[in-house]
Design a protein around this motif. Structure first.
Motif, short mmCIF file in Angstrom:
data_model
loop_
_atom_site.label_atom_id
_atom_site.label_comp_id
_atom_site.label_asym_id
_atom_site.label_seq_id
_atom_site.Cartn_x
_atom_site.Cartn_y
_atom_site.Cartn_z
N SER A 142 0.65 -1.29 -0.06
CA SER A 142 -0.47 0.33 -0.14
C SER A 142 0.46 0.96 -0.26
O SER A 142 0.70 2.00 -0.52
CB SER A 142 -0.72 -0.25 1.50
OG SER A 142 -1.51 -0.78 1.31
N ALA A 143 1.67 1.07 0.89
CA ALA A 143 3.19 2.23 0.83
C ALA A 143 3.57 2.84 -0.66
O ALA A 143 4.03 3.48 -0.99
CB ALA A 143 3.87 2.83 1.97
N LEU A 144 3.91 1.86 -0.88
CA LEU A 144 4.56 1.61 -2.10
C LEU A 144 3.60 2.24 -3.57
O LEU A 144 3.98 3.32 -4.46
CB LEU A 144 4.89 0.34 -3.19
CG LEU A 144 6.24 -0.21 -2.01
CD1 LEU A 144 6.54 -1.95 -2.88
CD2 LEU A 144 7.54 0.86 -2.13
N LEU A 145 2.53 1.59 -3.46
CA LEU A 145 1.21 2.30 -4.69
C LEU A 145 1.10 4.01 -3.92
O LEU A 145 -0.31 4.66 -5.02
CB LEU A 145 0.77 0.90 -4.35
CG LEU A 145 0.62 0.37 -5.37
CD1 LEU A 145 -0.66 -0.94 -4.93
CD2 LEU A 145 1.81 -0.02 -6.78
N GLY A 146 0.97 3.97 -2.82
CA GLY A 146 0.37 5.16 -2.41
C GLY A 146 -1.14 5.16 -2.04
O GLY A 146 -2.33 5.71 -2.45
#
Length: 332
Positions: free
Chosen positions: A142-146
């Motif tokens: 989720s953090a990588l994709l935003g």
């Protein structure tokens, strides 16, 4: 026999465990404690059993090196992502009605739902097992994709780790395993441990095929200047905080990839490189006013988040043109 002793100087999330037993029931209890509820059987009426393990827990990641002197069948209820990589022998996996084979260059991969049956052929058998808590891997994605994702991540049942980015990920796992025998490991430093944890999570997501991989590897738009300013302000406000790229992305309210591209475009370097630059500046300020008879370079380096004194000195010299010891002596 199980030896589960947190290292006194280690961060709270880093534990090292050693185990050796001739009792299958004790082996099962260790699996239950550090991995999953499991049943352990010796096939073909075998009564001889010997198992040993070395395990390291890095927050939500557990890496264990198991050695088994007899064939063992284990059935487990999985609630995490799991990778099994045999170093010697082969592993046959049955999950969701299908059977897979893993060997020294092919890992078996399990999702966080369902029951898995594992037969270790041998003896002897030696393997690496990596357990990743479901929430950790999905939060990293989720953090990588935003953005939020709809889990679980659909990792393949087997993964070829013989070349390319997957080989790099395998080497990262081996790096963590190799630290088991080094009481002075840099992993005892929270900053290093946190960076390795994120590298293992993001490395798996960027090397294994799954439905989000194309989006992950597509160039991301640069974070807008206001988002980058939020990250810069957080760094300057508390540069000693053990920031990860994901932490800074959360502060900036953009994805990790957008943060990285935004820093490249608006700042001219990567987020972690900028953080290091600010820490070096603060360390220099501290050395300039320190009493060299009472303060050491190592103490200042550690205060500002540098775990390795040699690398600190090298980075300091590259930035300021002199060793930190010279700055300290000049302060009087």
């Amino acid at each position: 026999m199980t030896d589960a002793r947190p290292r006194p100087s280690s961060p709270a999330t880093l534990d090292v465990v050693r185990f050796s037993s001739q009792d299958p029931e004790e082996f099962r209890s260790v699996l239950n404690r550090f991995f999953y509820p499991a049943a352990v059987e010796l096939p073909d009426g075998s009564k001889r059993f010997q198992a040993s393990a070395e395990m390291i827990q890095l927050g939500p990641i557990t890496v264990a090196q198991f050695r088994l002197a007899a064939p063992v069948v284990a059935a487990a209820e999985l609630d995490a992502y799991h990778v099994t990589l045999p170093a010697r022998g082969r592993v046959r996996i049955r999950q969701a009605g299908r059977e897979y084979l893993a060997g020294p260059s092919t890992a078996a991969v399990f999702g966080p739902t369902g029951r898995a049956f594992v037969l270790r052929d041998g003896p002897p058998m030696e393997e690496l097992d990596i357990k990743i808590e479901r929430s950790a891997l999905e939060a990293e994605l989720s953090a990588l994709l935003g953005r939020s994702i709809e889990g679980p991540v659909d990792l393949p049942p087997t993964l070829d780790l013989s070349d390319g980015p997957r080989l790099t990920w395998r080497r990262l796992v081996h790096l963590l395993r190799d630290e088991l025998v080094h009481p002075g490991s840099l992993l005892l430093q929270p900053l290093i441990a946190e960076q390795l944890r994120h590298s293992l999570l993001s490395g798996l997501l960027l090397s294994a095929p799954h439905r989000y991989l194309a989006e992950l590897t597509t160039p991301a738009p640069a974070g807008p200047p206001r988002a980058i300013r939020r990250a810069l302000e957080a760094i300057h406000e508390d540069p000693r905080r053990p920031f990860s790229v994901a932490d800074l992305a959360a502060v900036a309210q953009v994805s990790v990839r957008s943060l990285q591209e935004g820093f490249r475009r608006h700042v001219g370097c990567a987020p972690m490189a900028y953080l290091q630059r600010v820490r070096l500046d603060r360390a220099r300020d501290a050395l300039r006013v320190a009493d060299h008879s009472r303060v050491t370079v190592a103490a200042v380096a550690h205060r500002w988040g540098f775990a390795h004194l040699g690398r600190f000195a090298s980075a300091y010299r590259a930035r300021f043109g002199e060793p930190p010891s010279v700055t300290l002596r000049a302060a009087g």
